[in-house]
Motif scaffolding. Structure first.
Motif, short mmCIF file in Angstrom:
data_model
loop_
_atom_site.label_atom_id
_atom_site.label_comp_id
_atom_site.label_asym_id
_atom_site.label_seq_id
_atom_site.Cartn_x
_atom_site.Cartn_y
_atom_site.Cartn_z
N LEU A 14 0.79 -0.73 -0.45
CA LEU A 14 0.07 -0.03 -0.11
C LEU A 14 0.94 1.45 -0.20
N LEU A 15 1.48 1.04 1.04
CA LEU A 15 2.86 2.07 0.74
C LEU A 15 3.32 2.69 -0.76
N LYS A 16 3.70 1.33 -1.50
CA LYS A 16 4.85 1.74 -2.18
C LYS A 16 3.91 2.16 -3.34
N LEU A 17 2.27 1.26 -3.55
CA LEU A 17 2.13 1.97 -4.64
C LEU A 17 1.33 3.49 -3.87
N ALA A 18 0.88 4.03 -2.85
CA ALA A 18 0.74 5.52 -2.65
C ALA A 18 2.10 6.42 -2.40
N LYS A 19 3.05 5.67 -2.69
CA LYS A 19 4.45 6.77 -2.96
C LYS A 19 4.14 6.61 -4.04
N ASN A 20 4.27 5.93 -5.85
CA ASN A 20 4.09 5.82 -6.68
C ASN A 20 2.77 6.32 -7.49
#
Length: 281
Positions: free
Chosen positions: A215-221
């Motif tokens: 989730l954090l990776k998707l939010a960052k990207n």
């Protein structure tokens, strides 16, 4: 086939296979070969849905372990498989769960840094199903040869279970539950119920952490908006309900049965895939 129906089917497959030693990731990859590929977040999130079912089943055990970890006295804890832990044992057990999770977290981050990606073809999954089946049969036999009913989880077992979770994440078809359960059996815990419980409990923080990481990776990207959240939510709920039923059944089953039937299933499925799939699949 509509996207929603496909999501429901994937949720059912995940819920049934996450805790049975047959590889949920492998089955999802096989299913997606015909139902269409899903995002990594979708696959990990529905795994977290299945883990939520374990939280519900083991809620009293988890509460007692938390009290033991904090140093509070509590009555002897009994898990759904009937294994008792005294207050002092509960603290030690909780620390071993944390150690196992820490090993998995460090190993998982290392794998991510190395850029490892899951294979997109089914053939590696088929081989992992076959090799895992042999591994299960050997581990069961060795545990039976030792005799007795040893329910204790050692510190060494905790470390090995953590490593096994990393290996299962790298090689789909291995099965996280199978890898962890049978590592525990090979490491000296001859009780199938005790090995299964530890494998299930250490999977709780592991899968929730993996979901949070994605989730954090998707939010960052900036990829959050690209996910079909309706399909993901439906699959999450279906996976949770299906896993609850599957785990309840498995905990009863292992009281009087070995895992041999699951090993045979893996052999048959793996062999069938190797024989019927084209070389490029």
């Amino acid at each position: 086939m509509s996207d929603l129906v496909s999501a429901i089917l994937l949720g059912i497959i995940e819920g049934i296979t996450e805790f049975l030693p047959v590889s949920s990731t492998g089955h999802l990859l096989i299913a997606e070969h015909w139902l269409g590929a899903r995002s990594e977040l979708f696959n990990i999130a529905i795994q977290a849905g299945a883990i939520l079912a374990v939280v519900a089943i083991y809620r009293q055990r988890l509460w007692d372990l938390l009290l033991g970890f904090l140093g509070h006295r509590s009555p002897a804890s009994h898990d759904p498989a009937g294994i008792a832990l005294g207050p002092a044992q509960a603290r030690s057990y909780a620390l071993k769960l944390l150690l196992s999770f820490a090993v998995t977290a460090v190993g998982g981050l290392l794998v991510k840094k190395l850029g490892w990606e899951l294979p997109e073809t089914v053939r590696p999954v088929a081989w992992a199903l076959v090799i895992g089946a042999v591994w299960m049969l050997v581990a069961e036999q060795l545990a039976a040869m030792r005799g007795g009913e040893r329910t204790a989880i050692s510190w060494t077992t905790a470390v090995l279970v953590g490593i096994a979770q990393v290996v299962a994440g790298v090689f789909p078809g291995t099965s996280r539950s199978a890898a962890t359960i049978f590592v525990a059996l090979l490491a000296g815990t001859t009780s199938r119920a005790a090995a299964t419980e530890f494998a299930f409990l250490v999977g709780i923080p592991t899968m929730f952490a993996a979901t949070g990481y994605e989730l954090l990776k998707l939010a960052k990207n900036g990829g959050i908006g690209q996910e079909n959240w309706t399909a993901l939510a439906v699959a999450f709920v279906v996976s949770t309900i299906t896993a609850f039923v599957a785990v309840k059944w498995l905990l009863r089953y292992i009281q009087s049965h070995r895992f041999t039937a699951f090993a045979v299933y893996r052999l048959v499925l793996g062999a069938a895939l190797l024989l019927w799939l084209p070389a490029t699949a």
